[in-house]
Each structure stands twice: as structure tokens, then as C-alpha cells.
Design a protein around this motif. Structure first.
Motif, mmCIF file in Angstrom:
data_model
loop_
_atom_site.group_PDB
_atom_site.id
_atom_site.type_symbol
_atom_site.label_atom_id
_atom_site.label_comp_id
_atom_site.label_asym_id
_atom_site.label_seq_id
_atom_site.Cartn_x
_atom_site.Cartn_y
_atom_site.Cartn_z
ATOM 1 N N MET A 1 -82.577 4.222 52.770
ATOM 2 C CA MET A 1 -83.662 5.198 52.738
ATOM 3 C C MET A 1 -84.977 4.530 52.377
ATOM 4 O O MET A 1 -85.015 3.700 51.466
ATOM 5 N N GLY A 2 -86.045 4.923 53.065
ATOM 6 C CA GLY A 2 -87.337 4.295 52.834
ATOM 7 C C GLY A 2 -88.109 4.935 51.707
ATOM 8 O O GLY A 2 -87.697 5.929 51.108
ATOM 9 N N SER A 3 -89.262 4.354 51.452
ATOM 10 C CA SER A 3 -90.125 4.887 50.402
ATOM 11 C C SER A 3 -91.048 5.963 50.982
ATOM 12 O O SER A 3 -91.159 6.121 52.203
ATOM 13 N N ILE A 4 -91.696 6.699 50.099
ATOM 14 C CA ILE A 4 -92.722 7.676 50.490
ATOM 15 C C ILE A 4 -94.028 7.172 49.887
ATOM 16 O O ILE A 4 -94.220 7.208 48.666
ATOM 17 N N ILE A 5 -94.898 6.654 50.756
ATOM 18 C CA ILE A 5 -96.172 6.111 50.285
ATOM 19 C C ILE A 5 -97.144 7.266 50.066
ATOM 20 O O ILE A 5 -97.297 8.122 50.944
ATOM 21 N N VAL A 6 -97.782 7.293 48.922
ATOM 22 C CA VAL A 6 -98.767 8.344 48.630
ATOM 23 C C VAL A 6 -100.110 7.676 48.371
ATOM 24 O O VAL A 6 -100.245 6.842 47.468
ATOM 25 N N THR A 7 -101.087 8.027 49.204
ATOM 26 C CA THR A 7 -102.366 7.347 49.135
ATOM 27 C C THR A 7 -103.520 8.355 49.138
ATOM 28 O O THR A 7 -103.322 9.548 49.323
ATOM 29 N N GLY A 8 -104.713 7.851 48.889
ATOM 30 C CA GLY A 8 -105.896 8.712 48.785
ATOM 31 C C GLY A 8 -106.908 7.976 47.928
ATOM 32 O O GLY A 8 -106.542 7.075 47.165
ATOM 33 N N VAL A 9 -108.183 8.362 48.037
ATOM 34 C CA VAL A 9 -109.238 7.630 47.320
ATOM 35 C C VAL A 9 -109.048 7.766 45.809
ATOM 36 O O VAL A 9 -108.440 8.733 45.331
ATOM 37 N N PRO A 10 -109.580 6.814 45.018
ATOM 38 C CA PRO A 10 -109.477 6.912 43.563
ATOM 39 C C PRO A 10 -110.024 8.253 43.051
ATOM 40 O O PRO A 10 -111.096 8.688 43.472
ATOM 41 N N GLY A 11 -109.269 8.890 42.161
ATOM 42 C CA GLY A 11 -109.707 10.136 41.549
ATOM 43 C C GLY A 11 -109.376 11.393 42.339
ATOM 44 O O GLY A 11 -109.684 12.501 41.889
ATOM 45 N N VAL A 12 -108.723 11.276 43.486
ATOM 46 C CA VAL A 12 -108.404 12.468 44.276
ATOM 47 C C VAL A 12 -107.272 13.273 43.650
ATOM 48 O O VAL A 12 -107.139 14.480 43.899
ATOM 49 N N GLY A 13 -106.444 12.601 42.828
ATOM 50 C CA GLY A 13 -105.380 13.333 42.131
ATOM 51 C C GLY A 13 -103.960 12.914 42.488
ATOM 52 O O GLY A 13 -103.014 13.647 42.221
ATOM 53 N N LYS A 14 -103.785 11.742 43.049
ATOM 54 C CA LYS A 14 -102.439 11.281 43.441
ATOM 55 C C LYS A 14 -101.445 11.312 42.274
ATOM 56 O O LYS A 14 -100.362 11.870 42.387
ATOM 57 N N THR A 15 -101.833 10.679 41.175
ATOM 58 C CA THR A 15 -100.904 10.544 40.044
ATOM 59 C C THR A 15 -100.607 11.905 39.427
ATOM 60 O O THR A 15 -99.468 12.188 39.041
ATOM 61 N N THR A 16 -101.631 12.769 39.398
ATOM 62 C CA THR A 16 -101.458 14.120 38.846
ATOM 63 C C THR A 16 -100.494 14.934 39.713
ATOM 64 O O THR A 16 -99.569 15.574 39.202
ATOM 65 N N VAL A 17 -100.692 14.913 41.024
ATOM 66 C CA VAL A 17 -99.827 15.662 41.947
ATOM 67 C C VAL A 17 -98.396 15.127 41.864
ATOM 68 O O VAL A 17 -97.421 15.883 41.779
ATOM 69 N N LEU A 18 -98.275 13.808 41.850
ATOM 70 C CA LEU A 18 -96.943 13.207 41.884
ATOM 71 C C LEU A 18 -96.149 13.446 40.610
ATOM 72 O O LEU A 18 -94.922 13.551 40.666
ATOM 73 N N SER A 19 -96.836 13.529 39.479
ATOM 74 C CA SER A 19 -96.078 13.712 38.241
ATOM 75 C C SER A 19 -95.307 15.029 38.309
ATOM 76 O O SER A 19 -94.210 15.138 37.758
ATOM 77 N N LYS A 20 -95.837 16.017 39.015
ATOM 78 C CA LYS A 20 -95.142 17.310 39.149
ATOM 79 C C LYS A 20 -94.178 17.309 40.326
ATOM 80 O O LYS A 20 -93.050 17.790 40.224
ATOM 81 N N ALA A 21 -94.626 16.773 41.459
ATOM 82 C CA ALA A 21 -93.795 16.826 42.667
ATOM 83 C C ALA A 21 -92.525 15.995 42.516
ATOM 84 O O ALA A 21 -91.448 16.397 42.966
ATOM 85 N N ALA A 22 -92.639 14.845 41.867
ATOM 86 C CA ALA A 22 -91.472 13.964 41.720
ATOM 87 C C ALA A 22 -90.401 14.645 40.874
ATOM 88 O O ALA A 22 -89.209 14.562 41.192
ATOM 89 N N ARG A 121 -114.510 14.586 39.520
ATOM 90 C CA ARG A 121 -113.276 14.194 38.822
ATOM 91 C C ARG A 121 -113.413 12.777 38.269
ATOM 92 O O ARG A 121 -112.989 12.488 37.154
ATOM 93 N N ARG A 122 -114.030 11.893 39.066
ATOM 94 C CA ARG A 122 -114.221 10.513 38.586
ATOM 95 C C ARG A 122 -115.121 10.497 37.362
ATOM 96 O O ARG A 122 -114.860 9.789 36.393
ATOM 97 N N ALA A 123 -116.201 11.287 37.412
ATOM 98 C CA ALA A 123 -117.170 11.283 36.306
ATOM 99 C C ALA A 123 -116.560 11.857 35.033
ATOM 100 O O ALA A 123 -116.861 11.400 33.930
ATOM 101 N N GLU A 124 -115.685 12.864 35.196
ATOM 102 C CA GLU A 124 -115.152 13.571 34.022
ATOM 103 C C GLU A 124 -113.920 12.902 33.418
ATOM 104 O O GLU A 124 -113.576 13.167 32.274
ATOM 105 N N ASP A 125 -113.246 12.057 34.179
ATOM 106 C CA ASP A 125 -112.011 11.432 33.693
ATOM 107 C C ASP A 125 -112.357 10.163 32.909
ATOM 108 O O ASP A 125 -112.491 9.080 33.465
ATOM 109 N N GLU A 126 -112.511 10.320 31.582
ATOM 110 C CA GLU A 126 -112.957 9.196 30.760
ATOM 111 C C GLU A 126 -111.852 8.185 30.462
ATOM 112 O O GLU A 126 -112.094 7.139 29.866
ATOM 113 N N SER A 127 -110.644 8.497 30.895
ATOM 114 C CA SER A 127 -109.541 7.560 30.648
ATOM 115 C C SER A 127 -109.600 6.363 31.598
ATOM 116 O O SER A 127 -108.879 5.390 31.423
#
Ligand code: ATP
Ligand code: MG
Length: 182
Positions: A1-22, A121-127
Motif C-alpha cells: 500500500m502506498g502513502s497519501i501525500i498531503v501538500t499545500g502552502v505553509p500555513g494553509v492548515g495541513k498539520t491541523t487537518v491531518l491531526s484530526k483526519a488521521a 494564519r501565518r501572521a497569527e501563528d506565533e509558534s
């Protein structure tokens, strides 16, 4: 089985979406940048993740290759990544052929949002220390990402899935991703 690549510009929300979807899909997520950072740190090239895109292209390629090798042993996982990285010498492909060979993607997911919302989102995410690009620059980057996803699909046979992550509508984005992949 292959991987599922998840991409998008920095700050679009990839990691946030994936933490729930996974969680909902019972899949693991590996952050490609974290794999690259581990490799680059071990080689003494960088100290933190936001220095990664400033590496010279040859070093980037070497690090990419070694990170893909590590991921290829993980089975069907979400790979949280960037398909085009902004560098001082132009867009650097995050998914060149030698990386795709390791990842064997079944799907490439493009997470997208309104460029103005992404800039906020980029401006507000101080992390994080993301580039403060103008909305037009973000729009161009998203367009380039679409073209790149098509190249990935052509090279690998992966499907392309576009997921909108609009402002305040995170749960909708998660539900659309889960529905498409379950
Ligand atoms: P990078 O590629 O730099 O790692 P990313 O795509 O993983 O970025 P995240 O870290 O997931 O981006 O999200 C960036 C910021 O946007 C976070 O502060 C997050 O809470 C916020 N965010 C994510 N999705 C939404 C949404 N639908 N509405 C509003 N804010 C959101
Ligand atoms: Mg992220």
C-alpha cells in the motif's frame, strides 16, 4: 500500500487537518519536514526547521533522498509535506522523482484556502517563523502547487484530491478528506 501525500502552502492548515483526519481513519502521519530535519540535524546542517528552506539545493536533495528512504519503511501513512519550497533561487521541488519512488503515493491531497486567510494564519501563528508573503504571492504558490500535483500524478498514477480548508471551517475540511479516503 502506498502513502497519501498531503501538500499545500505553509500555513494553509495541513498539520491541523491531518491531526484530526488521521485519528478518524486510523492512519499514522509522518511529517516529511521532521524526517528531513532529523537527517539534516544529524549531519550538522541546521538547528531548527525554518532554516531548512535556506539550505543550498544540493544539500536539500541529499536530505530529501534520505528522508524518503526512512518513510518508505512505514507502509500506508499520511506524509505531511510541501511539493514546492520557496528558496532564494526559486521554487525547489519537494517531491522530485527520486523521492516519489520511495513514497509510492496512491493519492496526492492538495489543501487549499483563500490567500488572504492564509496570510492571516501565518501572521497569527506565533509558534512558527513563516514567510510573510503577500496574498498574490501565496496565490501564485498555490497555482504552482496544482501544476506540481498534476506532475506527481502523471509520474506515479496517484489521484489528486483538492480539499478546501476555509476560514473557521476546519471540521468541514476534515470530513471531506475522511470521506474521500475511507
Ligand atoms: P506548515 O506547512 O508551515 O507546517 P501547515 O499547513 O501545517 O503549515 P498549520 O500549522 O496546520 O499549517 O496551520 C497554520 C495555522 O492556521 C494554525 O494556527 C492553525 O490553527 C490555523 N488554521 C488551520 N486551519 C484553519 C481553519 N480552517 N480556519 C482558521 N484557522 C486555521
Ligand atoms: Mg505543518
Amino acid at each position: 500500500m502506498g502513502s497519501i501525500i498531503v501538500t499545500g502552502v505553509p500555513g494553509v492548515g495541513k498539520t491541523t487537518v491531518l491531526s484530526k483526519a488521521a485519528d478518524q481513519l486510523g492512519l499514522d502521519t509522518t511529517v516529511y519536514g521532521t524526517q528531513m530535519l532529523r537527517v539534516a540535524r544529524e549531519a550538522g546542517h541546521v538547528e531548527d526547521r525554518d532554516e531548512m528552506r535556506k539550505l543550498d539545493p544540493e544539500t536539500q536533495r541529499d536530505v530529501q533522498r534520505q528522508a524518503a528512504e526512512a518513510i518508505s519503511t512505514m507502509g500506508r501513512v499520511f506524509v505531511d509535506t510541501h511539493c514546492l519550497i520557496q528558496t532564494p533561487t526559486g521554487f525547489l521541488p519537494g517531491l522530485p522523482a527520486w523521492v516519489l519512488e520511495g513514497l509510492e503515493p496512491e493519492t496526492i491531497v492538495l489543501i487549499e484556502a483563500d490567500p488572504e486567510a492564509i496570510a492571516s494564519r501565518r501572521a497569527e501563528d506565533e509558534s512558527r517563523k513563516r514567510d510573510a508573503d503577500a496574498p498574490d504571492v501565496i496565490r501564485q504558490h498555490q497555482n504552482m502547487n496544482r501544476a506540481t500535483a498534476t506532475s506527481v500524478a502523471t509520474l506515479t498514477g496517484a489521484t489528486i484530491l483538492v480539499i478546501e480548508n476555509q476560514q473557521g471551517k476546519l471540521d468541514e475540511a476534515v470530513a471531506n478528506l475522511v470521506e474521500a479516503l475511507e
